[in-house]
Design an enzyme around this catalytic site. Structure first.
Site: not given
Ligand SMILES: C/C=C(\C)C(=O)SCCNC(=O)CCNC(=O)[C@H](O)C(C)(C)COP(=O)(O)OP(=O)(O)OC[C@H]1O[C@@H](n2cnc3c(N)ncnc32)[C@H](O)[C@@H]1OP(=O)(O)O
Length: 720
Positions: A412, A433, A445, A483
Site C-alpha cells: 500500500s 494493492h 489497485e 491512500n
C-alpha cells in the site's frame, strides 16, 4: 436499427445495435416500423422479435437519457402490439434487460434460450422500469416476485423465469428457428388472450395493504439514501391497485421525476465509469487495445497473514488453484485456519454450500517450500510491509519461478521499482494493492512500475476480473491513489477534532453524507497502532522522532492525538478502546468515551490549541475538499488517466455513496470554480498544510468549463 425480413409467413424483426442492442431512438423506430409493417402485410401470419449478436436487448440506451424524449417510447410500441391480431413472439437469447424485457412483456409470448437472463435492472441506475415493466411484470410473475426483481434489479435465469410465469417456453438449439415454429403454432389463437394488459396483477393470496407497508419499510432501511427503490415499490403497489392505463401513466410520471434527479445522473455516471477503467494505457506506450494478457492457470501467494489468506481465498473461490506459502508450519496453519474461517462464514451466510466450499479448499496447496512456486503463472507476495524483506522475497522468487511468471507485490506504500530491481525481470513485476478485508473488498489497485510491460498489466487487469475484483490501473506514488487521497481526508478529520469537534461528531457527519462508516470508527477497526507505526517509520527514515507534543512534521501541521492514544494503550476495537470505547456483544458497539474527550482537551491545552465550535458543514467541506484537491493533483501528475478512475476507487475502496457518483463527480456537481475558490480560502487559512496548496490543474479547469470526461485529457498526461 431493426432489420425486417419474412420467412415461412413469419415476419422477423431483429434488433440491431451492437454490442447489446440497446433501445436507441433508431432501434425503437425500427421496431415500431417493423411491427406496423407486419400488421399491414396480408402474407404475414405472425411476428418474431429477436436480437442480433447473441443478445435480445439490454434495455433503453442509457447514453441517450440526457437528450430528452425522441422517437416512439416502449409503451407506444407496446400499445400497438396490444391491438395486433397477429401473435408477436419475443425470442430471447443472452439478455433481455430493462426496456428489453419490457418489449418482451408487450409481445404476446416469450420464449428463451437456456443461457438467457431476464431482469429489470433500472434501479441500479436510479430509475424505475419506465416502459411498462412495473405494470406488466406483476401481471406475469405475480406481485411478490415482480417486486423483488424490480427492487433488487437482479436478473433471473431462463429456467426460473419460466417457473415464475415470465416466459412461456425455454428452448435449446437455434432461438430464431424455435421462435418461428412457436409463432406459427400460435397463429390461430386470439391474441387478446395472451395480452398481459388483460390480466390482473397476481397477488397469490397476499393483501396489498399489508404488503405495501412492509415493502416500503423494508426498502427504506435496506437501501438507505437511495431514492429509486422506494419509487419501485410505489409503482408496483400502484399497479396492483389501479386500472392498467392509470398505472402506466403513474409509472411514466415517476420515471420522469427520477430521470432528471441527481441520483440517477450519478448512478449512470458510475455505470460508465466502471466500464472506462478497463481502458488503460502506459506512459511508455502499450494499452488495453494492443497488449495481450498471458493465461493465468495457477497462482502462488507468499505470506499467509490475514491479507495473504484472504487473497488466496479469492483465488480458490474463483476456480484457480493456489499455493499458499509461509516460512514455517505454525504460521501456515494459522493462515489456513483463517482462510477456512472466512470460507465457512460464506457458507453460514448461504452464499455457498458446504460441498462447494470443500471443492474450493481442494484447490489450495498450503506449503512451506518455495519450490512449490516453480511452475505457477503468477505470484502475489503479501508479506510484511518492509522493503528489505520484500526485496529478499522477490530475489528468491526470481530465482525459483519460471521466467514467464508474473510477480506481484501487495503493497500500500512501497515504490514498485524498488521491489522490481531485486529481480532480473522488472518487466514482469507489478503492484497489486488489495484492500482489507481482502476477501470482501472489491477494489484492486494495480500499480505499474517504470519497467512493467503492457502484457504484465493486461494480465493483472484480467486476473483482477477473474477473481471478481474491480481492477484499476494507477501509477506509482506515495500511497498510490486510494491512500494518498485518504491522507488529507483523515488529517482534516483529526485537525477538526483538535480544533473543537468530537470524533463522534465527525463520524456522524460522514455517515449522514452516506459513507458506510466514519473515519474514527475505521481507524479503531484497523488499529490505531497501525497508523502509529506507519507514521513512526516515516519519521524514523527522516531522522525525526514524533512525540505527543509534535505539532509540526517536516514543516507541516501534524496532529499527535494518535500518539497520545497509543501512549494510553488505546489501540482501537481490539483493545476495547480507541477513539471510542467498545461495549455490547463481542465489544463491537462504539460509545463516545468521556476519557477520550479528556485526552483531547489535555492535548489541546498542552499545545496551546484553542478549541471552538466546529460546525458539521465545515467538517464535511474540509475533509472532502482536501481529498478532492489531492485527486486533481493525481490527475495532474498522470498517476490516473481519468477522473472516473479516481471515482471508482472511492466507490469500491471506501464505500463512497454510489448515488453521489464519486468525489470527482461530486466536485463537478459543486462546480469547479466554487471548489477552487474554497480550496484557495482554506490554503490561506491553513498555510502549514501542503494538501491545501491548490492543484494547478484544478485552477485551469475551474476556468475552462470542461466536462469531467475531458479532465484527464486537459491534464496533458493521458496515456491513451
Ligand atoms: C426506463 C428505463 C429503461 C427502459 C431501461 O431500459 S434503462 C436500461 C436498463 N438496462 C440496464 O441497466 C442494463 C445495463 N447493462 C448491463 O447490465 C450490462 O452491460 C450487460 C449485462 C448488458 C452486459 O454486460 P457485459 O457483457 O459485462 O458487458 P458490458 O457491461 O461491458 O457492456 C458492453 C457495452 O455495452 C454498453 N451497454 C450496456 N448496456 C447498455 C445500455 N442499456 N445502454 C447503452 N450502452 C449499454 C456498455 O456501456 C459497454 O460499452 P462500453 O461502455 O464498454 O463502450
Amino acid at each position: 436499427m431493426a432489420e425486417y425480413s419474412i420467412r415461412d409467413s413469419v415476419a422477423i424483426i431483429q434488433l440491431d445495435n451492437a454490442p447489446v442492442n440497446a433501445l436507441s431512438v433508431a432501434v425503437r423506430t425500427g421496431l415500431y416500423d417493423g411491427i406496423e409493417r407486419a400488421a399491414g402485410d396480408g402474407s404475414v401470419k405472425a411476428v418474431v422479435v429477436c436480437g442480433k449478436g447473441g443478445n435480445f436487448c439490454a434495455g433503453a440506451d442509457i447514453k441517450e437519457f440526457d437528450e430528452g424524449s425522441k422517437g416512439p417510447w416502449i409503451t407506444e410500441i407496446g400499445d400497438f402490439m396490444d391491438r395486433m391480431r397477429k401473435p408477436v413472439v419475443a425470442a430471447i437469447e443472452g439478455v433481455a434487460l430493462g426496456g428489453g424485457l419490457e418489449v418482451a412483456l408487450f409481445c404476446h409470448y416469450r420464449i428463451a434460450a437456456k443461457n438467457a437472463r431476464v431482469g429489470q435492472p433500472e434501479v441500479n441506475i436510479g430509475l424505475i422500469p419506465g416502459g411498462g415493466g412495473t405494470v406488466r411484470l406483476p401481471r406475469a410473475a405475480g406481485f411478490k416476485q415482480a417486486l423483488e426483481m424490480i427492487v433488487t434489479g437482479n436478473p433471473v435465469r431462463a429456467e426460473r423465469a419460466l417457473k415464475m410465469g415470465v416466459l412461456d417456453e425455454v428452448v435449446s438449439g437455434n432461438i430464431l428457428e424455435a421462435g418461428i415454429k412457436f409463432a406459427l403454432s400460435k397463429a390461430h389463437i386470439d391474441t387478446s388472450l395472451a395480452c398481459l394488459r388483460n390480466r390482473p396483477v397476481r397477488m397469490d393470496g397476499l393483501n396489498i395493504d399489508t404488503k405495501a407497508d412492509a415493502a416500503l419499510a423494508h426498502v427504506k432501511s435496506k437501501y438507505k439514501g437511495f431514492e429509486a427503490p422506494m419509487f419501485c415499490v410505489k409503482a408496483v403497489v400502484n399497479a396492483a391497485r389501479v386500472p392498467y392505463d392509470d398505472a402506466i401513466q403513474k409509472e411514466r410520471e415517476y420515471f420522469f421525476e427520477l430521470r432528471t434527479s441527481g441520483q440517477s445522473q450519478a448512478l449512470r455516471y458510475a455505470f460508465f465509469a466502471e466500464r472506462q477503467i478497463a481502458r488503460w494505457g502506459l506512459p511508455g506506450g502499450g494499452d488495453y487495445r494492443t497488449a495481450r494478457a498471458i493465461p493465468v492457470r495457477s497462482v502462488g501467494v507468499v505470506g499467509a497473514g490475514t491479507m495473504g489468506a484472504g487473497i488466496a481465498l479469492c483465488i480458490i473461490t474463483s476456480g484457480l488453484p493456489c499455493v499458499l506459502l509461509e516460512q514455517n508450519q505454525e504460521f501456515l496453519e494459522k493462515g489456513v485456519t483463517s482462510l477456512r474461517g472466512q470460507l465457512m462464514g460464506t457458507v453460514r451466510l448461504g452464499k455457498m454450500t458446504a460441498g462447494e466450499a470443500e471443492v474450493c479448499l481442494s484447490r489450495l496447496k498450503p506449503s512451506t517450500s518455495m519450490e512449490d512456486l516453480k511452475h505457477v503463472d503468477m505470484v502475489i507476495e503479501a508479506v510484511f510491509e518492509d522493503l528489505k524483506l520484500k526485496r529478499e522475497v522477490f530475489e528468491r522468487l526470481d530465482k525459483t519461478c519460471k521466467p514467464e511468471t508474473i510477480l506481484c507485490t501487495n503493497t500500500s506504500t512501497l515504490d514498485i521499482d524498488s521491489v522490481a530491481t531485486a529481480t532480473g525481470r522488472p518487466d514482469k513485476v507489478v503492484g497489486t494493492h488489495f484492500f482489507a478485508p481482502s476477501y470482501l473488498m472489491k477494489l484492486l489497485e494495480n500499480i505499474y512500475g517504470s519497467r512493467t510491460s503492457p502484457e504484465t498489466v493486461a494480465t493483472v487487469m484480467r486476473f483482477g476480473k477473474t477473481i471478481r475484483k474491480v481492477p484499476v490501473l494507477v501509477g506509482s506514488c506515495t500511497g498510490f491513489v486510494a491512500n494518498r487521497m485518504l491522507a488529507p481526508y483523515t488529517a482534516e478529520a483529526q485537525f477538526c477534532v483538535e480544533e473543537g469537534a468530537s470524533p463522534a461528531q465527525v463520524d456522524s457527519v460522514l455517515m449522514d453524507f452516506g459513507m458506510p462508516m466514519g473515519t474514527f470508527r475505521v481507524s479503531d477497526l484497523s488499529g490505531i497502532d497501525v497508523s502509529f507505526s506507519i507514521r513512526r517509520e516515516a519519521a524514523r527514515k527522516l531522522g525525526v522522532t514524533l512525540t505527543v507534543d509534535s505539532r509540526y512534521f517536516r514543516g507541516q501541521r501534524h496532529c499527535s492525538l494518535i500518539e497520545r492514544l497509543v501512549e494510553k494503550g488505546r489501540l482501537g476495537r481490539k483493545t476495547g478502546k480507541g477513539w471510542y470505547k467498545y461495549e455490547g456483544p463481542g465489544g463491537t458497539v462504539p460509545l463516545e468515551d468521556p476519557d477520550v474527550l479528556e485526552i483531547i482537551e489535555t492535548h489541546c491545552r498542552a499545545l496551546g490549541i484553542e478549541r471552538r465550535n466546529v460546525g458539521s458543514h465545515e467538517i464535511q467541506e474540509r475533509m472532502q475538499l482536501a481529498m478532492i484537491n489531492e485527486g486533481f493533483k493525481i490527475l495532474e501528475e498522470g498517476i490516473c488517466t481519468r477522473a472516473e478512475e479516481i471515482d471508482v476507487i472511492w466507490l469500491y475502496g471506501f464505500g463512497w455513496p454510489r448515488y453521489l457518483g464519486g468525489p470527482m463527480f461530486y466536485a463537478s456537481k459543486l462546480g469547479l470554480k466554487r471548489v477552487f475558490e474554497k480550496i484557495c480560502t482554506f490554503h490561506k487559512r491553513f498555510p502549514h498544510s501542503q494538501h491545501w496548496v491548490p492543484s494547478v490543474l484544478l485552477g485551469k479547469l475551474s476556468e475552462s468549463g470542461l466536462p469531467l470526461s475531458k479532465w484527464g485529457e486537459a491534464a496533458g498526461t493521458s496515456r491513451l
